[in-house]
Design an enzyme around this catalytic site. Structure first.
Site: not given
Ligand code: AMP
Length: 121
Positions: A34, A107
């Site tokens: 996102i 992820h």
């Molecule tokens: P991390 O810091 O590795 O946990 O990364 C979490 C990632 O999830 C970040 O890059 C956010 O931008 C992404 N993120 C959070 N909410 C969403 C969402 N609803 N859809 C897509 N990506 C998301």
């Protein structure tokens, strides 16, 4: 630590909030981040309830591990950034607080579509 059923990726997997889907199979779901940090920024998550790579390595079945690893390549191919297209990309997975993890469902970030630059900034 117990898996948090209400984390944002669990909600995406349950279809409670939308995502821009790239690919899905029995083992993984992939969608666009996102808040993209590079020209192409995709996420790949396992369908199973795993907090991070540590948790996954400990508990996932061989089929799940294989499905996730193969899935990463499939997603790169779908995005047109795989090596068979003469391109390349970076995969990154943050683990726990010190690793900078914000969403507690395993992820992988896939960055591509341009030169990704320094490994850690
Ligand atoms: P991390 O810091 O590795 O946990 O990364 C979490 C990632 O999830 C970040 O890059 C956010 O931008 C992404 N993120 C959070 N909410 C969403 C969402 N609803 N859809 C897509 N990506 C998301």
């Amino acid at each position: 630590m117990k898996y948090d059923e209400n984390n944002v990726f669990a909600k995406i997997l349950r279809g409670e909030i939308p995502c821009k889907k790239i690919y899905e199979d029995n083992f993984i779901l992939s969608f666009y981040d996102i808040n993209p940090q590079k020209k192409i920024h995709a996420l790949v998550i396992p369908k199973g309830k795993y907090i991070d790579l540590d948790d996954f390595s400990e508990k996932a079945s061989s089929d799940e591990i294989l499905g996730l690893l193969k899935g990463l390549r499939i997603v790169a191919q779908k995005l047109g950034i795989s090596t068979d297209k003469g391109k390349g990309y970076r995969i990154l997975s943050n683990i726990s607080e010190d690793g900078g993890q914000e969403v507690p469902h395993l992820h992988f970030h896939l960055f591509g579509g341009e030169k990704i630059g320094k490994m850690v900034q």
